[in-house]
Write an enzyme that holds these catalytic residues in place. Structure first.
Site, PDB file in Angstrom:
ATOM      1  N   GLN A 281       0.842  -1.197   0.000  1.00 14.09           N
ATOM      2  CA  GLN A 281       0.000   0.000   0.000  1.00 14.09           C
ATOM      3  C   GLN A 281       0.878   1.249   0.000  1.00 14.09           C
ATOM      4  O   GLN A 281       1.897   1.286   0.694  1.00 14.09           O
ATOM      5  CB  GLN A 281      -0.913   0.010   1.230  1.00 14.09           C
ATOM      6  CG  GLN A 281      -2.060  -0.976   1.148  1.00 14.09           C
ATOM      7  CD  GLN A 281      -3.171  -0.522   0.194  1.00 14.09           C
ATOM      8  OE1 GLN A 281      -3.023   0.441  -0.543  1.00 14.09           O
ATOM      9  NE2 GLN A 281      -4.270  -1.253   0.188  1.00 14.09           N
ATOM     10  N   CYS A 406     -10.753  -1.937  -2.466  1.00 15.41           N
ATOM     11  CA  CYS A 406     -10.349  -0.656  -3.043  1.00 15.41           C
ATOM     12  C   CYS A 406     -11.409  -0.133  -4.007  1.00 15.41           C
ATOM     13  O   CYS A 406     -11.184   0.845  -4.695  1.00 15.41           O
ATOM     14  CB  CYS A 406      -8.992  -0.782  -3.740  1.00 15.41           C
ATOM     15  SG  CYS A 406      -8.928  -2.132  -4.911  1.00 15.41           S
TER      16      CYS A 406
HETATM   17  N1  SAH Z   1      -3.525  -7.918   1.076  1.00 17.62           N
HETATM   18  C1  SAH Z   1      -2.318  -7.447   0.427  1.00 17.62           C
HETATM   19  C2  SAH Z   1      -2.436  -7.335  -1.075  1.00 17.62           C
HETATM   20  C3  SAH Z   1      -3.683  -6.723  -1.613  1.00 17.62           C
HETATM   21  S1  SAH Z   1      -3.639  -6.237  -3.318  1.00 17.62           S
HETATM   22  C4  SAH Z   1      -1.888  -6.114   1.022  1.00 17.62           C
HETATM   23  O1  SAH Z   1      -2.700  -5.376   1.554  1.00 17.62           O
HETATM   24  O2  SAH Z   1      -0.688  -5.816   0.961  1.00 17.62           O
HETATM   25  C5  SAH Z   1      -4.394  -7.551  -4.132  1.00 17.62           C
HETATM   26  C6  SAH Z   1      -3.496  -8.709  -4.377  1.00 17.62           C
HETATM   27  O3  SAH Z   1      -4.272  -9.690  -5.047  1.00 17.62           O
HETATM   28  C7  SAH Z   1      -2.295  -8.420  -5.274  1.00 17.62           C
HETATM   29  O4  SAH Z   1      -1.139  -8.875  -4.628  1.00 17.62           O
HETATM   30  C8  SAH Z   1      -2.574  -9.247  -6.534  1.00 17.62           C
HETATM   31  O5  SAH Z   1      -1.408  -9.780  -7.105  1.00 17.62           O
HETATM   32  C9  SAH Z   1      -3.451 -10.351  -5.993  1.00 17.62           C
HETATM   33  N2  SAH Z   1      -4.355 -10.992  -6.953  1.00 17.62           N
HETATM   34  C10 SAH Z   1      -4.951 -10.454  -8.049  1.00 17.62           C
HETATM   35  N3  SAH Z   1      -5.760 -11.353  -8.628  1.00 17.62           N
HETATM   36  C11 SAH Z   1      -5.691 -12.492  -7.899  1.00 17.62           C
HETATM   37  C12 SAH Z   1      -6.300 -13.774  -7.997  1.00 17.62           C
HETATM   38  N4  SAH Z   1      -7.158 -14.055  -8.975  1.00 17.62           N
HETATM   39  N5  SAH Z   1      -6.001 -14.694  -7.061  1.00 17.62           N
HETATM   40  C13 SAH Z   1      -5.143 -14.422  -6.052  1.00 17.62           C
HETATM   41  N6  SAH Z   1      -4.531 -13.226  -5.915  1.00 17.62           N
HETATM   42  C14 SAH Z   1      -4.800 -12.269  -6.820  1.00 17.62           C
END
Ligand code: SAH
Length: 542
Positions: A281, A406
């Site tokens: 973030q 988001c």
């Molecule tokens: N919870 C974490 C990341 C959130 S962002 C934090 O707050 O730091 C969303 C994440 O979902 C990203 O890392 C992205 O790579 C992942 N993502 C996107 N599509 C996905 C899917 N189909 N399955 C699993 N992860 C996914």
């Protein structure tokens, strides 16, 4: 229909999801940038369609007490921020209202208000910058894209970035101009330097610089490294190879020229390794508050297994580990999963496991293997949860689902779907991680209704209606399109698109009356927007 170039009087009553003001003139929704709720203007209509129009303020007739002088000198040109013309109080309020409105209108809730974790500062909070580079008359410059275009607006000082980040950009541009490193030309697909990517650890102060290039090497790298070393916190220089045409900023290959190729930062008391690709973030202080709220709402006990879907580099997973019996993270990007495993090790956390895969599919597999989850956390990208993930959540039947989002519109859609699977909304909170920009995060908790089994008889016709409810209603599709695309679509057009997708449609739509006028047909632009809405609601997949 309003007339293009004509001046009208307008009063702002609402905001779009992109932060534009909305006024209604002669039954037509007019979208006006740099507007504030309650203000009255004379506006010039720049684009006029049947049900909506775009206008520009030519004169402010009644000014809001929330209007302020823009501090950012390029605010009007740069597409990065949306709200420099209003005070922060109004911005935080509009974000909280947006989350509330989505949960009420799309999620079927009846909330009076949603609290917001508002930001203590609008300045210097962004720990990641991606400056596009361009050149004119032999001089290269960096900045940001002009709103809605790929024209680069030069920006000497961006107020939402820390000063060190702009110093990195200046050092790189000095080097670029001295050694005539060619800026990338998007149209001709020639030149070398595409973007300057800078990530700075908010707590560690460590700086990662990644030059995104249309090639595999840069001239006189030692000259650049020498300049960067003068900036406090500079830790590593990486080349990001991106030789493809298109809008994606980072490519898949990284070449480390100096330092370890990653930086470290501390979040929620844990240390994280951050490479250019890792999701982290951008607002450290507010992310920490958001995660603390999520942990608080999860009400985890030492006996619980917590499943964290879309876990990135394991930030939330690992922050929850000490309160839980076991935590399991699922993430689709292999590098992020490696980072997450490494982050568990570096923090001495032994009750965490990470899997690489699509959240929905991996969750279904885990469930089929007999894994139980007492609490599930989800933090998906803007498109929200897919049908597999909803199904997996229903099968796991966790006590609590904590949903970090988001995009309040897709969050609200998913809340409605989870309510149909036996959950109720317990808590909802907005969080401002992007002051001056229109994005808003939120975190909600759903808890499982007690398992009660009642036998009821249902008329097959009623059942059909219940099944129909799983699909979004026409007003929901209209709301989604207005929120995301800024224009209205008619029920007729929705019916036409549903028919093209092979979905049911209301009997009375789409059939021209015999001998009557031919019916208007949905335009490609509106069809794309409606298809997007259907995809978001999980009704179609492509
Ligand atoms: N919870 C974490 C990341 C959130 S962002 C934090 O707050 O730091 C969303 C994440 O979902 C990203 O890392 C992205 O790579 C992942 N993502 C996107 N599509 C996905 C899917 N189909 N399955 C699993 N992860 C996914």
């Amino acid at each position: 229909m309003l007339t293009k170039n004509q001046i009208y009087e307008a009063e702002i009553t609402d905001y779009t999801s992109e932060g534009q003001g909305v006024a209604h003139i002669e039954g037509c929704a007019v979208f006006i940038p740099n507007a504030i709720r309650g203000e009255k203007y004379l506006v010039r209509i720049e684009k006029a369609q049947k049900t909506w129009a775009a206008g520009k303020i030519t004169e402010i007739l009644e000014k809001s007490s929330h209007r302020v002088n823009r501090e950012c000198p390029v605010a009007k040109l740069c597409g990065g921020c949306d709200f420099w013309h209003m005070d922060y109080e109004e911005e935080a309020d509009l974000k909280a209202q947006r989350v509330k409105n989505c949960l009420n209108r799309i999620g079927g809730e009846n909330l009076e208000a949603v609290p917001i974790l508002d930001a203590p500062t609008c300045y210097g909070y962004r720990n990641k910058a991606q400056y596009p580079v361009a050149s004119r008359k032999g001089r290269a410059y960096a900045g940001f894209f002009r709103a809605g275009t790929h024209d680069v607006v030069e920006n000497k000082r961006c107020l939402i970035l820390p000063e060190e980040t702009d110093r990195v950009k200046d050092a790189v541009m000095d080097y670029v101009n001295q050694f005539r490193v060619p800026a990338y030309d998007e149209i001709a697909h020639t030149g070398l330097l595409r973007h300057i990517y800078v990530r700075r650890g908010a707590v560690s102060g460590q700086i990662l610089v990644c030059l995104v290039i249309n090639g595999r090497s840069i001239p006189k790298a030692h000259e650049l490294i020498g300049r960067l070393k003068k900036i406090p916190g500079f830790t590593t220089l990486v080349l990001g190879v991106n030789t493809k045409k298109g809008n994606a900023i980072l490519g898949d290959e990284f070449i480390t020229l100096f330092g370890p190729g990653y930086i470290e930062d501390t979040l929620c008391g844990l240390t994280f390794r951050l490479s250019p690709r890792s999701f982290y973030q951008v607002n450290h202080h507010q992310a920490q508050r958001l995660y603390e709220a999520a942990i608080d709402q999860a009400e985890i006990t030492k006996d619980d297994t917590v499943l964290d879907l879309y876990c990135g580099v394991g930030t939330i997973t690992l922050a929850m580990a000490s309160a839980a019996g076991k935590v399991i993270g699922v993430e689709v990007i292999p590098q992020a999963v490696e980072d997450a495993k490494d982050n568990a090790k570096r923090n001495g956390i032994e009750n965490a496991e990470f899997f690489c895969g699509d959240a929905g599919q991996a969750a279904l597999e885990l469930e089929a293997k007999g894994i139980k989850a007492d609490v599930v956390v989800v933090d998906p990208p803007r498109k929200g949860l897919n049908a597999d993930t909803i199904e997996a959540l229903a099968r796991f039947a966790p006590r609590r689902i904590v949903y970090v989002s988001c995009d309040p519109a897709t969050l609200a859609r998913d809340v409605a779907l989870l309510k149909e699977r036996g959950y109720v909304l317990k808590n909802a909170m907005a969080a401002d991680l992007f002051p001056r920009c229109s994005h808003v995060e939120s975190v909600v908790t759903l808890s499982k209704l007690a398992d009660t089994h009642i036998d009821i008889e249902i008329d097959p016709l009623e059942l059909e209606e219940v099944v129909d409810r799983v699909h979004p209603t026409y007003p929901e599709i209209k709301e989604y399109v207005l929120e995301h695309y800024g224009f209205k679509v008619s029920s007729l057009y929705i019916a036409q698109v549903k028919q093209k997708c092979g979905l049911d449609m209301r009997e009375n739509y789409n059939h021209a009356k015999p001998g009557g006028k031919p019916q208007p047909q949905v335009s490609p632009e509106k069809e794309a927007a409606i298809r997007d809405a259907l995809r978001y609601y999980g009704v179609i997949t492509e």
